[in-house]
Write a protein that holds these residues in place. Structure first.
Motif: not given
Length: 320
Positions: A15-18, A23-24, A136-137, A204-205
């Motif tokens: 969940y946190v990774e998602r 967000a990014r 957020l990030k 984005s990554v």
């Protein structure tokens, strides 16, 4: 450890990774606009929804493509299971059940983020999207930093890490799938517009600068595919993620008080996918094979998730 606790830890990682990935991705795509999109604003949001794989879910929830509607849906919508708020809130709920087993700093960071995000509205986002998603990030990074710096390198840590790397691999595959889907359109756009989209995929990554170290100015679809699929030292490549996932699952098997064939099956399958990606380093995928390869990897992530669930969280004889 009870199987339900192990599963909760695994899903905290996912969940946190998602949430961090979304967000990014939103922040980057918000600022990408090609020449064709100036005339039709909806194209910009279609590209973002495609990158997140939520076009159908959005269409079922809202009739029109608007900036406020898209950003609210993928960030704050409490009825959308993959919105950033829903991911953070579910991770927080899982962590609440395990507060006695994990460092208090992790609970403080995630609970504070959940409360902060729960107070926000679509107006808060559109008033300053760059600032909102940066905050957020940063808040998510605080939690991830706590996980990295204060957790014992034991079963709990490896379960969270396993969830994160499986989710990361799936996210990168989804991003590449959106690029594959837009490949023909990119060829038809002006070079500046296509370059902006390709640059956005890398950003984005958080891989643009690293990519340039290997490929310099060769920002092309084949180079991006090769980099994000097979780069062995880039933390968000699919190959790197499967290497780390296989390692963490192997350590979990060694530490497991109850073992079963399902655990070894999951590890063998992770190793098989990792070997396929190692092989791609020597035999690059041809352009016509992008879609087939991404379909294979997307299916592999889903299958491995089921194998991990059956092997590690539903072990015969495990408590819970």
């Amino acid at each position: 450890m009870m199987s339900r606790n192990a599963e909760a830890l695994f899903w905290i990682g996912r969940y946190v990774e998602r949430a961090e990935n979304h967000a990014r991705l939103i922040d980057v795509h918000y600022h990408i606009q090609t020449e064709g999109e100036f005339g039709e604003e909806g194209l910009k949001w279609q590209r973002l929804l495609a990158s997140l794989g939520v076009q159908e879910a959005y269409g079922a929830s809202r009739e029109r493509l608007t900036e406020e509607g898209v950003l609210e849906f993928i960030t704050l919508d409490r009825d959308h299971v993959n919105s950033i708020f829903s991911c953070i809130h579910q991770a927080r709920n899982n962590l609440r059940e395990l507060r006695q087993k994990l460092p208090s700093e992790m609970w403080d960071a995630l609970n504070g983020l959940d409360l902060w995000l729960g107070e926000k509205t679509a107006a808060d986002i559109t008033a300053g999207p760059n600032l909102f998603y940066r905050q957020l990030k940063d808040n998510i990074a605080i939690f991830l930093g706590m996980e990295e710096s204060v957790m014992l390198r034991e079963e709990e840590w490896r379960l969270i890490k396993s969830g994160r790397f499986l989710e990361r691999a799936e996210n990168t595959v989804r991003i590449l799938r959106s690029l594959c889907g837009a490949f023909s359109a990119l060829q038809e756009e002006d070079s500046r517009g296509a370059y902006a989209v390709l640059q956005g995929i890398l950003k984005s990554v958080s891989g643009y600068q690293t990519f340039r170290r290997y490929y310099a100015d060769e920002v092309t679809v084949p180079a991006i595919f090769h980099f994000l699929l097979t780069q062995p030292s880039f933390p968000r490549s699919v190959r790197y993620s499967f290497h780390r996932l296989e390692d963490h699952l192997g350590h979990l098997l060694k530490e497991a008080p109850v073992r079963g064939g399902g655990q070894e099956k999951a590890i063998r399958y992770a190793g098989k996918i990792r070997a396929e990606l190692d092989f791609l380093e020597e035999e690059p995928v041809q352009e016509e094979g992008y879609g087939e390869m991404l379909d294979f990897l997307g299916g592999a992530c889903l299958k491995l998730g089921r194998l991990i669930e059956g092997g590690f969280f539903r072990v015969e004889g495990a408590a819970g």
